[in-house]
Enzyme design. Structure first.
Site, short mmCIF file in Angstrom:
data_model
loop_
_atom_site.label_atom_id
_atom_site.label_comp_id
_atom_site.label_asym_id
_atom_site.label_seq_id
_atom_site.Cartn_x
_atom_site.Cartn_y
_atom_site.Cartn_z
N GLY A 174 0.84 -1.20 0.00
CA GLY A 174 0.00 0.00 0.00
C GLY A 174 0.87 1.24 0.00
CD GLU A 203 7.21 2.21 7.60
OE1 GLU A 203 6.44 1.84 6.70
OE2 GLU A 203 7.73 1.42 8.42
CD GLU A 217 2.55 3.70 5.17
OE1 GLU A 217 3.69 3.59 5.65
OE2 GLU A 217 1.80 2.72 4.97
CG HIS A 227 4.84 3.21 10.09
ND1 HIS A 227 4.97 2.27 11.09
CD2 HIS A 227 4.29 2.53 9.03
CE1 HIS A 227 4.51 1.09 10.65
NE2 HIS A 227 4.09 1.23 9.42
#
Ligand code: ASP
Ligand code: ZN
Length: 676
Positions: free
Chosen positions: A47, A50, A84, A87
C-alpha cells in the site's frame, strides 16, 4: 503525483493534516521535520512505505476524487495516510531491532490508525469492518498450515511475513493491552516507550516492559499471545440459580497445536461482558468481591480470564439474564456458546454496544445457514427456519433510530470465507447454496421496505466522503443489491422492469463512483439482465479507460461474478489490452479478486481448472515479482478446510508449483510449508 492526478490529492492532504493533529492530541507526538513528502507511484507491491521524510505510496492509497473513487477507497486513503504518518514515531523514531520484531511497529501502528479512523468516522462500523477482516482472512491464516506467531520464531523470506497475523492480529494484541490498562494508563505506557527508546532499534519485549512499568502490572502471561500461534477458542456455558439469585458464567479455552508450539499454555483473555434482564443491562457484582465505588458504569465488566477453565458467579441477579460475551470483540478468539436463537435476537435489539448487536446478528445467521445446509431440498422446512429472521430484519428496517451503516452491515451475510473457516472439511458448494437460499429469502421478504429505503434516498446530494453520507449510501446500495436479487429470482415482470430501470438510472446518473460502481456490480451479478450489463461494462470502460484505478475496478467487478464460468471470463480479461501483468494493482484486481474474493467462482470451476490456472499464473509471475506471486497463491494454502475434490485439486496445484526447479525463496517457503 503525475500532473494528470493533481486534482485527486485533496483528500490525502486533509487526511494527513487530521492525522498530524490527532497524533499530537491523542499520543502527544509531534512531527519533527519542516517538510513531509509523499510520492505516488502506480507500480508498487504494498500500500505504502513510511520512508522518513518521503513516504512512497501506491496511487491506490493516495488518489481520491468523488467521480473516480469509491467510499471504501476514500476510507482506505485516509487510513493508509494516517498509518504511514504514525510510523514516523512507531516505526522510524523508534524502530525494530530485527525482523522478528516486525509487529512492534506494524501491530502498534495498525492499532493507532484504527483508533484514528474510528475517531474520524463511526467507531462501531470501523470495529465491525476490522473484525470481519480478521475473521474471514486472519483466522484462516492462523487456522491453516501457514500459521505463525505474531513474533515468529523463524522465517526463510521476511517478505512472506507481511501478513494479517503480524498486522491485524498484532493490532488486536495492542488493543487488548489498551483494554486491560485503560486509556490513561496506556497513554502513560506509550509515552514511556517513546521517551525511553527515541532513536533506538528495539524489541516487542521493550514495548511490553514500558507498558508493564507504567502500569505496575506483570505482563508475562500476556506475552504468550506473541509467541503462540493459532486462534484460541473460548467455550462459554452458563447456569442460573433462581433461589440464590446467582448467575454463573463458565469459561474454558483451547488452542490447537501449531508448528511452533504443540501444547499451549493458557492465554490471558480479556472478556468483556454484560448481562441483560427484561428492562436492560443489570448491575454486575462478582460473588466475594467488593463493589468498586470508582466504577461509574457497573453494567459491564472485563473478566481477566487467565486459566484453562474458570467460573464467574454474579450475585443479586433476580431473573435469568441474557449474557453478552466478548463485547466490542475484546479478544481475537472464536467463541462457542450454544444458546437459543431467541436470546440472540434479543441481544440484537437490546444491546447498547453496536458491535455486540451486529455480532449477535452474525451468530443467528451462521447458525441458520448451517441448518439450511442440512435441510437442503425441503422447502417448507427451510421457510420455517428463516421466518423469525425475516421478522427480525423487518424490525431493523422499520427502526429509523438505527445507524444506516449498521443496518447495511447486519443485512450483509457472513462471508463464504468465514463460513468455510468455521467448518471442517467443508463442502464449499453446499455452504454457498445455503447462503444463497437465505439471501434470496431475505430479498423476497424484505422487498417492500427495501424499495422504500431505496426510494427515500436523495440521489441529488453533492458528494462528501463523510461518515453520515457513507452510511446512507451503503444502506441504499445494499438495498439495491437485494432488490436486483429479488428481480433476478422472481418471475414478476413488472417488478423486474421497475428494479432494472432504477439500477440503470443509478448507473447513468451517478455523480460519484460509489453509486456508479454499486449499480454496475448489481447489473453484472444478475442473470436476467446480462445484455444490459454488457452494455454498461463497455460504456464504463469507454468512459474511464484513461483512469488506471477505475480500470482496476472494472476488472474486479467482472472477476467477482459468482458464476460457474467465472474462470473463462478471467482468462479472457487477462488477454485484454488494459491488463498488465507487470502492474501489481492490475494483477490483484483481476487474479487476486477472482481467487480470494470470488470464493464460489474459484472453487466451482470444473475439475479444479481454476487451481491449475492460478498455479500457472504464480509460476509465470514468480521470476519478475516473487512477492506478488507468493501472495497470490494464498487461497491454495487453505486446502485443508475443504472436502473431497477441492482439497485434492488444491493440493495438486501446490505440488505442481513445488515441482518447479526455479522457485523464488518467497514461493518456495509458502508452497512447502503449505504441503506440510
Ligand atoms: N511498512 C509498510 C507499511 O506497513 C509496508 C512496506 O514495508 O512496504 O506501511
Ligand atoms: Zn506499516
Amino acid at each position: 503525483v503525475e500532473a494528470k492526478d493533481l486534482d485527486k490529492c485533496q483528500h490525502a492532504m486533509d487526511s494527513l493534516k487530521n492525522s498530524m493533529a490527532w497524533d499530537e492530541r491523542v499520543y502527544g507526538r509531534e512531527y519533527d521535520l519542516d517538510i513531509f513528502m509523499v510520492v505516488a507511484v502506480d507500480d508498487f507491491n504494498m500500500g505504502a512505505m513510511e520512508n522518513k521524510g518521503l513516504n512512497i505510496f501506491n496511487t491506490s492509497c493516495v488518489l481520491a476524487k468523488a467521480e473516480t473513487t469509491t467510499d471504501a477507497a476514500f476510507q482506505r486513503v485516509e487510513g493508509v495516510v494516517a498509518h504511514e504518518y504514525f510510523h514516523n514515531w512507531s516505526g522510524n523514531r523508534v524502530t525494530c531491532r530485527d525482523w522478528f520484531q516486525l509487529s512492534l511497529k506494524e501491530g502498534f501502528t495498525v492499532f493507532r490508525d484504527a483508533q484514528f479512523s474510528a475517531d474520524m468516522g463511526s467507531p462501531t462500523v470501523k470495529r465491525v469492518e476490522d473484525v470481519s477482516l480478521l475473521r474471514s482472512a486472519q483466522f484462516p491464516e492462523d487456522g491453516g498450515p501457514l500459521a505463525h506467531a505474531v513474533q515468529p520464531a523463524s522465517f526463510i523470506e521476511i517478505s512472506n511475513f507481511y501478513t494479517l497475523t503480524i498486522y491485524e492480529k498484532g493490532a488486536e494484541l495492542v488493543r487488548m493491552i489498551h483494554t486491560l490498562l485503560g486509556p490513561e494508563t496506556f497513554r502513560r505506557g506509550s509515552d514511556l516507550y517513546f521517551d525511553r527508546h527515541d532513536g533506538q532499534a528495539v524489541t516487542i519485549d521493550d514495548f511490553l516492559a514500558a507498558m508493564a512499568d507504567a502500569s505496575g502490572r506483570n505482563l508475562d502471561q500476556f506475552k504468550l499471545w506473541y509467541h503462540q500461534a493459532g486462534t484460541p477458542q473460548l467455550t462459554v456455558s452458563e447456569s442460573y440459580d433462581e433461589s440464590a439469585q446467582e448467575y454463573t458464567l463458565s469459561l474454558s479455552q483451547y488452542c490447537r497445536p501449531t508448528p511452533e508450539t504443540e501444547i499451549k499454555q493458557a492465554y490471558l483473555i480479556p472478556v468483556s461482558v454484560s448481562l441483560f434482564g427484561d428492562a436492560g443491562a443489570l448491575p454486575l457484582k462478582l460473588k466475594g468481591q467488593r463493589p468498586n465505588p470508582e466504577v461509574g458504569d457497573n453494567t459491564s465488566m472485563v473478566l481477566e480470564f487467565d486459566h484453562k477453565d474458570q467460573s464467574y458467579c454474579f450475585e443479586n441477579i433476580a431473573e435469568k439474564p441474557v449474557a453478552s460475551v466478548l463485547r466490542g470483540f475484546s479478544a481475537p478468539v472464536k467463541v462457542e456458546f450454544k444458546r437459543d436463537q431467541g436470546e440472540l435476537l434479543r441481544l440484537m435489539s437490546q444491546e447498547s454496544d453496536g458491535f455486540a448487536r451486529w455480532d449477535a446478528c452474525q451468530q443467528v445467521l451462521i447458525e441458520l445457514i448451517g441448518q439450511l445446509q442440512q435441510q437442503r431440498g425441503d422447502k417448507a422446512a427451510m421457510a420455517q427456519l428463516i421466518e423469525p429472521v425475516q421478522e427480525a430484519f423487518a424490525g431493523l428496517l422499520a427502526d429509523d433510530s438505527l445507524d444506516p451503516a449498521m443496518v447495511a452491515l447486519m443485512l450483509t451475510l457472513p462471508s463464504l470465507n468465514y463460513l468455510l473457516e468455521l467448518a471442517e472439511e467443508a463442502d464449499v458448494l453446499a455452504i454457498y447454496a445455503a447462503r444463497e437460499t437465505l439471501r434470496q429469502a431475505l430479498a423476497e421478504a424484505l422487498y417492500t421496505p427495501l424499495m422504500a429505503i431505496y426510494k427515500a434516498y436523495d440521489h441529488s446530494l453533492a458528494y462528501q466522503p463523510s461518515a453520515d453520507q457513507i452510511a446512507k449510501r451503503s444502506l441504499k446500495n445494499t438495498a439495491l443489491s437485494y432488490l436486483m436479487l429479488a428481480a433476478d429470482i422472481g418471475a414478476n415482470d413488472e417488478r423486474r422492469a421497475e428494479v432494472l430501470a432504477l439500477c440503470q438510472q443509478q448507473y447513468q446518473a451517478a455523480n460519484n463512483m460509489t453509486d456508479q460502481q454499486a449499480a454496475l456490480l448489481a447489473l453484472v451479478h444478475s442473470d436476467f439482465c446480462q445484455e444490459q450489463a454488457q452494455w454498461a461494462l463497455s460504456d464504463f470502460y469507454q468512459r474511464w479507460q484513461h483512469e488506471a484505478l477505475v480500470v482496476n475496478l472494472w476488472f474486479s467487478i467482472q472477476a467477482s461474478r459468482p458464476a460457474r464460468d467465472a474462470l473463462a471470463k478471467v482468462e479472457q480479461l487477462a488477454e485484454h489490452p488494459a491488463f498488465d501483468r507487470g502492474n501489481p494493482n492490475k494483477v490483484r484486481a483481476l487474479l487476486g479478486v477472482f481467487c480470494n474474493q470470488n470464493t464460489y467462482g474459484f472453487h466451482a470451476s470444473a475439475d479444479g481448472a481454476a487451481y491449475r490456472y492460478l498455479a500457472e499464473q504464480v509460476l509465470s509471475l514468480d521470476g519478475d515479482n516473487p512477492q506478488l506471486a507468493a501472495r497470490l497463491l494464498t487461497p491454495l494454502t487453505r486446502w485443508a478446510k475443504f472436502a473431497g475434490p477441492q482439497r485434492q485439486g488444491m493440493r495438486n496445484a501446490l505440488e505442481g508449483i513445488a515441482a518447479s526447479a526455479t522457485l523464488s525463496k518467497d514461493v518456495y517457503e509458502l508452497v512447502n510449508k503449505s504441503l506440510g
